[in-house]
Design an enzyme around this catalytic site. Sequence first.
Site, PDB file in Angstrom:
ATOM      1  N   ASP A  39     -15.664  38.552  18.911  1.00 41.33           N
ATOM      2  CA  ASP A  39     -16.365  39.833  19.024  1.00 41.33           C
ATOM      3  C   ASP A  39     -17.837  39.487  19.185  1.00 41.33           C
ATOM      4  OD1 ASP A  39     -17.798  42.150  18.527  1.00 41.33           O
ATOM      5  OD2 ASP A  39     -16.534  42.809  16.861  1.00 41.33           O
ATOM      6  N   GLY A  73     -18.681  20.591  18.755  1.00 39.12           N
ATOM      7  CA  GLY A  73     -17.433  19.874  19.052  1.00 39.12           C
ATOM      8  C   GLY A  73     -16.179  20.719  19.165  1.00 39.12           C
ATOM      9  N   TYR A  81     -18.194  39.225   4.211  1.00 41.65           N
ATOM     10  CA  TYR A  81     -17.517  40.062   5.193  1.00 41.65           C
ATOM     11  C   TYR A  81     -18.374  40.225   6.446  1.00 41.65           C
ATOM     12  CZ  TYR A  81     -15.349  43.906   7.597  1.00 41.65           C
ATOM     13  OH  TYR A  81     -14.767  44.680   8.571  1.00 41.65           O
ATOM     14  N   LYS A 122     -13.222  41.863  11.056  1.00 41.09           N
ATOM     15  CA  LYS A 122     -11.870  41.364  10.854  1.00 41.09           C
ATOM     16  C   LYS A 122     -11.587  40.221  11.833  1.00 41.09           C
ATOM     17  CE  LYS A 122      -9.480  42.962   7.433  1.00 41.09           C
ATOM     18  NZ  LYS A 122      -9.769  42.390   6.109  1.00 41.09           N
ATOM     19  N   ASP A 126      -9.045  39.902  13.912  1.00 39.04           N
ATOM     20  CA  ASP A 126      -8.578  40.396  15.206  1.00 39.04           C
ATOM     21  C   ASP A 126      -7.860  39.267  15.966  1.00 39.04           C
ATOM     22  OD1 ASP A 126      -9.752  42.689  14.320  1.00 39.04           O
ATOM     23  OD2 ASP A 126     -11.595  42.407  15.443  1.00 39.04           O
ATOM     24  N   ASP A 144     -12.388  54.283  13.016  1.00 37.98           N
ATOM     25  CA  ASP A 144     -12.468  52.926  13.602  1.00 37.98           C
ATOM     26  C   ASP A 144     -11.079  52.311  13.781  1.00 37.98           C
ATOM     27  OD1 ASP A 144     -15.191  53.234  13.612  1.00 37.98           O
ATOM     28  OD2 ASP A 144     -15.630  51.547  12.291  1.00 37.98           O
TER      29      ASP A 144
END
Length: 364
Positions: A11, A103, A228, A231, A233, A286
């Site tokens: 994201d 890397g 946090y 997520k 995802d 959401d």
Amino acid sequence: MELTLSVIKADVGGYVGHSSSHPDVIQKAKEKLEHAQGQGLLIDYHVTVCGDDLQLIMTHQHGEDSEQIHKLAWDTFVECTNVAKSLKLHGAGQDLLADAFSGNVKGMGPGTAEMQFSERQAETIVIFMADKTASGAWNLPLYKIFADPFNTIGLVIASNMHSGFTFEIHDVKEHKKIRLNAPEEIYDMLVFLGAPGRYAVKAVYHKESGEIAAVSSTQRLSLMAGRYIGKDDPVCIVRSQGKFPAVGEILEPFASVNIVEGWMRGSHHGPLMPVAVRESNPCRFDGPPRVIAAGFQLANGKLVGPRDLFDDPAFDEVRHQANIVADFLRRMGPFEPHRLPLEEMEYTTMPEVAKKLAPRFQDI
Ligand code: F6R
Ligand code: MG
Ligand code: MG
């Protein structure tokens, strides 16, 4: 032909809020991968999105964990972040936890699922991609696909699948892994798979041949970052047909509602809704969490496709039921089990609030 299929996602900024992705960001990713293909690094690529997550699907011959391929993905995410920043998109660069590439993108924020195999005469692939949920969301569908004869009739009536599959399960908190065989050890397996917040299926193998059948991203963003951010995802690649489950057997688990963690602020349980790519824009509270499925045939590494597999009216009813489950859960507001259990809330922004109130607690 020995081939590696890499799906690397991040994201890098949402449009609008965390609901979807901006066309300019997608265009930039396409340009980067087109250039890499021109230089011979990639055989082929496909760029897509699920909600606010940018998905780089790449075929090449550099093997899993290739530094060149991971650097290409990282550089692509950085350049897409720059586009996101110029448009002041929300959470630009949110999943890029490191300042510089070192890397391998594992542990740096992006999610990865990679598999190396020799391409069959006809190589059918299904790639699942989700938004507003956590890695572990694939446990239930992967169990049904590879171990449940009520889902996959091939386990019963196809001689090349009848001996079953081996599951590699990761303990994402203790960093341990175990291999268990289906069907012999399904009761042992379900002890762990039923707790997807901690145990996630990393890979599945065809037991008789040892061939890779499925691989998923198991990265936990909150554990990597120590706080946090968003997520995971996650994504998941599944090989199909022949000695592997048929496309319809692979999609079938998504025809009933699976409740996963994620949704608003990554802090709620909600239904995982299978949708067409154009409908993967989680807006209501959401969410609710979404999953898309891209189907490909591979031809000497060329990605023939995708077919947007959940763009099918046969999934209308599960979408309808997911909306009913969403209504039902939403009525509970901030109460468990809509809100995640307390120990899972430790990986959200709630501890900051709880900390402020700590001094006001008195002994009873
Ligand atoms: C969940 C998600 C959203 C955000 C929410 C608040 O995975 O991405 O539900 O958590 O929109 O976002 P911020 O804190 O960025 O304003
Ligand atoms: Mg986001
Ligand atoms: Mg997302």
